[in-house]
Design a protein around this motif. Sequence first.
Motif, PDB file in Angstrom:
ATOM      1  N   GLU A   1       0.840  -1.155   0.049  1.00 21.47           N
ATOM      2  CA  GLU A   1      -0.040   0.101   0.026  1.00 21.47           C
ATOM      3  C   GLU A   1       0.922   1.235  -0.080  1.00 21.47           C
ATOM      4  OE1 GLU A   1      -4.125  -1.195   2.205  1.00 21.47           O
ATOM      5  OE2 GLU A   1      -2.499  -0.662   3.341  1.00 21.47           O
ATOM      6  N   MET A   2       0.135   2.212  -0.433  1.00 20.33           N
ATOM      7  CA  MET A   2       0.926   3.637  -0.516  1.00 20.33           C
ATOM      8  C   MET A   2       1.237   3.927   0.765  1.00 20.33           C
ATOM      9  SD  MET A   2       1.549   4.334  -3.638  1.00 20.33           S
ATOM     10  CE  MET A   2       1.558   6.290  -3.573  1.00 20.33           C
ATOM     11  N   VAL A   3       2.228   4.982   1.320  1.00 22.38           N
ATOM     12  CA  VAL A   3       2.421   5.536   2.390  1.00 22.38           C
ATOM     13  C   VAL A   3       1.956   6.860   2.390  1.00 22.38           C
ATOM     14  CG1 VAL A   3       4.388   5.931   4.176  1.00 22.38           C
ATOM     15  CG2 VAL A   3       4.493   3.905   2.739  1.00 22.38           C
ATOM     16  N   PRO A   4       0.841   7.362   2.847  1.00 26.68           N
ATOM     17  CA  PRO A   4       0.293   8.605   2.443  1.00 26.68           C
ATOM     18  C   PRO A   4       1.079   9.672   3.140  1.00 26.68           C
ATOM     19  CG  PRO A   4      -1.144   7.241   3.852  1.00 26.68           C
ATOM     20  CD  PRO A   4      -0.179   6.334   3.318  1.00 26.68           C
ATOM     21  N   MET A   5       1.655   9.419   4.301  1.00 30.21           N
ATOM     22  CA  MET A   5       2.320  10.639   5.125  1.00 30.21           C
ATOM     23  C   MET A   5       3.705  10.824   4.747  1.00 30.21           C
ATOM     24  SD  MET A   5      -0.105  11.405   6.888  1.00 30.21           S
ATOM     25  CE  MET A   5       0.685  12.830   7.885  1.00 30.21           C
ATOM     26  N   LEU A   6       4.368   9.953   3.731  1.00 37.93           N
ATOM     27  CA  LEU A   6       5.694  10.070   3.130  1.00 37.93           C
ATOM     28  C   LEU A   6       5.976  11.641   2.763  1.00 37.93           C
ATOM     29  CD1 LEU A   6       8.384   8.715   2.871  1.00 37.93           C
ATOM     30  CD2 LEU A   6       7.561   8.242   0.459  1.00 37.93           C
ATOM     31  N   ASP A   7       5.124  12.156   2.100  1.00 34.18           N
ATOM     32  CA  ASP A   7       5.381  13.277   1.479  1.00 34.18           C
ATOM     33  C   ASP A   7       5.720  14.512   2.727  1.00 34.18           C
ATOM     34  OD1 ASP A   7       5.932  12.725  -1.066  1.00 34.18           O
ATOM     35  OD2 ASP A   7       3.729  13.565  -1.402  1.00 34.18           O
ATOM     36  N   ARG A   8       4.785  14.376   3.697  1.00 35.34           N
ATOM     37  CA  ARG A   8       4.996  15.201   4.837  1.00 35.34           C
ATOM     38  C   ARG A   8       6.062  14.910   5.716  1.00 35.34           C
ATOM     39  NH1 ARG A   8       5.110  19.554   7.269  1.00 35.34           N
ATOM     40  NH2 ARG A   8       4.561  19.524   9.640  1.00 35.34           N
ATOM     41  N   ALA A   9       6.449  13.721   5.692  1.00 34.15           N
ATOM     42  CA  ALA A   9       7.703  13.141   6.491  1.00 34.15           C
ATOM     43  C   ALA A   9       8.694  13.650   6.105  1.00 34.15           C
ATOM     44  CB  ALA A   9       7.713  11.635   6.683  1.00 34.15           C
ATOM     45  N   ILE A  10       8.894  13.815   4.489  1.00 31.48           N
ATOM     46  CA  ILE A  10       9.916  14.565   3.894  1.00 31.48           C
ATOM     47  C   ILE A  10      10.212  15.909   4.188  1.00 31.48           C
ATOM     48  CG2 ILE A  10      11.032  14.959   1.517  1.00 31.48           C
ATOM     49  CD1 ILE A  10       9.765  12.342   0.525  1.00 31.48           C
ATOM     50  N   GLU A  11       9.024  16.437   4.093  1.00 37.19           N
ATOM     51  CA  GLU A  11       9.179  18.031   4.410  1.00 37.19           C
ATOM     52  C   GLU A  11       9.494  18.259   5.722  1.00 37.19           C
ATOM     53  OE1 GLU A  11       4.927  19.367   4.134  1.00 37.19           O
ATOM     54  OE2 GLU A  11       5.123  18.903   1.737  1.00 37.19           O
ATOM     55  N   ILE A  12       9.144  17.735   6.682  1.00 38.80           N
ATOM     56  CA  ILE A  12       9.777  17.588   8.031  1.00 38.80           C
ATOM     57  C   ILE A  12      10.911  17.512   8.252  1.00 38.80           C
ATOM     58  CG2 ILE A  12       9.528  16.702  10.470  1.00 38.80           C
ATOM     59  CD1 ILE A  12       6.528  16.048   9.875  1.00 38.80           C
ATOM     60  N   THR A  13      11.698  16.415   7.682  1.00 35.21           N
ATOM     61  CA  THR A  13      12.959  15.909   7.742  1.00 35.21           C
ATOM     62  C   THR A  13      13.844  17.032   7.045  1.00 35.21           C
ATOM     63  OG1 THR A  13      12.333  13.772   7.422  1.00 35.21           O
ATOM     64  CG2 THR A  13      14.672  14.272   7.036  1.00 35.21           C
ATOM     65  N   GLN A  14      13.392  17.622   5.721  1.00 36.74           N
ATOM     66  CA  GLN A  14      13.965  18.654   5.434  1.00 36.74           C
ATOM     67  C   GLN A  14      14.116  20.176   5.948  1.00 36.74           C
ATOM     68  OE1 GLN A  14      11.482  19.130   2.013  1.00 36.74           O
ATOM     69  NE2 GLN A  14      13.278  18.097   0.420  1.00 36.74           N
ATOM     70  N   THR A  15      13.542  20.227   7.157  1.00 40.15           N
ATOM     71  CA  THR A  15      13.558  21.452   8.132  1.00 40.15           C
ATOM     72  C   THR A  15      14.436  20.961   9.230  1.00 40.15           C
ATOM     73  OG1 THR A  15      11.889  20.809   9.631  1.00 40.15           O
ATOM     74  CG2 THR A  15      11.283  21.980   7.552  1.00 40.15           C
ATOM     75  N   ALA A  16      15.015  19.998   9.472  1.00 38.00           N
ATOM     76  CA  ALA A  16      15.952  19.679  10.668  1.00 38.00           C
ATOM     77  C   ALA A  16      17.337  20.265  10.785  1.00 38.00           C
ATOM     78  CB  ALA A  16      16.066  18.173  10.526  1.00 38.00           C
ATOM     79  N   ASP A  17      17.547  20.930  11.877  1.00 35.31           N
ATOM     80  CA  ASP A  17      18.795  21.424  12.324  1.00 35.31           C
ATOM     81  C   ASP A  17      19.697  20.137  13.018  1.00 35.31           C
ATOM     82  OD1 ASP A  17      18.316  24.238  11.629  1.00 35.31           O
ATOM     83  OD2 ASP A  17      17.144  24.136  13.344  1.00 35.31           O
ATOM     84  N   ILE A  18      18.813  19.303  13.560  1.00 34.25           N
ATOM     85  CA  ILE A  18      19.739  18.037  13.973  1.00 34.25           C
ATOM     86  C   ILE A  18      18.658  16.870  13.537  1.00 34.25           C
ATOM     87  CG2 ILE A  18      20.432  16.909  16.217  1.00 34.25           C
ATOM     88  CD1 ILE A  18      20.466  19.659  17.482  1.00 34.25           C
ATOM     89  N   LEU A  19      19.153  15.900  13.066  1.00 31.10           N
ATOM     90  CA  LEU A  19      18.335  14.685  12.817  1.00 31.10           C
ATOM     91  C   LEU A  19      18.893  13.544  13.763  1.00 31.10           C
ATOM     92  CD1 LEU A  19      16.285  13.048  11.027  1.00 31.10           C
ATOM     93  CD2 LEU A  19      18.186  12.343   9.677  1.00 31.10           C
ATOM     94  N   VAL A  20      17.894  12.792  14.405  1.00 30.63           N
ATOM     95  CA  VAL A  20      18.175  11.870  15.398  1.00 30.63           C
ATOM     96  C   VAL A  20      17.323  10.394  14.811  1.00 30.63           C
ATOM     97  CG1 VAL A  20      18.147  11.096  17.965  1.00 30.63           C
ATOM     98  CG2 VAL A  20      18.151  13.573  17.294  1.00 30.63           C
ATOM     99  N   ILE A  21      18.023   9.377  15.031  1.00 36.21           N
ATOM    100  CA  ILE A  21      17.528   8.225  14.522  1.00 36.21           C
ATOM    101  C   ILE A  21      17.542   7.318  15.830  1.00 36.21           C
ATOM    102  CG2 ILE A  21      17.519   6.322  12.791  1.00 36.21           C
ATOM    103  CD1 ILE A  21      19.138   8.105  10.913  1.00 36.21           C
TER     104      ILE A  21
END
Length: 230
Positions: free
Chosen positions: A147-167
């Motif tokens: 199935e499609m991941v409908p929130m993927l585009d939103r997740a990409i937008e959020i990730t692009q705004t990161a000053d720090i990324l934590v996994i």
Amino acid sequence: MKKIVVLTGAGISAESGIKTFRDADGLWEGHDVMEVASPQGFERNPELVLDFYNQRRRQLLEVKPNKAHVQLAELETTYSIEIVTQNVDDLHERAGSTKVTHLHGELRKVRSTFDEQLVMDWDQDLNLGDMCEHNHQLRPHIVWFGEMVPMLDRAIEITQTADILVIIGTSMQVYPAASLVNFVNHETPIFFIDPKPNVTKSQFSNLTIIEDKATTGVETFINTLSTLYS
């Protein structure tokens, strides 16, 4: 205010007692994942699928957020925090996090098989015969294989705004979630928290590996933050 984007996976919820998605033998709670996590499995045996998620939902209601969830929520007093999670539990929200995006759906919600935009909160068992307002069967609000991941585009937008990324607590091997790390700025500091990290510093610029479980690893990360940005 610094923007921290946190990507979380099964490892962070495991310490609350929720089993990781798949065991070493590839089964999920004794089931082939395609039996319980695919549209085809639901079509073949809807009762099995509904019962499977009913058990997962009951288990979720019995567990609590752990220290890692709580510490991330408390960071909101000092930083702008957004969490993108592969988990279908609501432990981030129950710990107090206010900005959480679920890539793979939410266990405490169901949706119509007729209109996927018709989503509702649901804490009881979901059974055959439970219908939406259009008289169609309700199903778990979960993104299944294929199935499609409908929130993927939103997740990409959020990730692009990161000053720090934590996994935290994810191998970053499951796509499309694994691709998110590619959307941060080249100079963005990345922290990878996992007891068995499968990344190396040669893979990413500004990578810090914290080889630890989520509860203690998040604490280490927070101590590092206070040193860097005090």
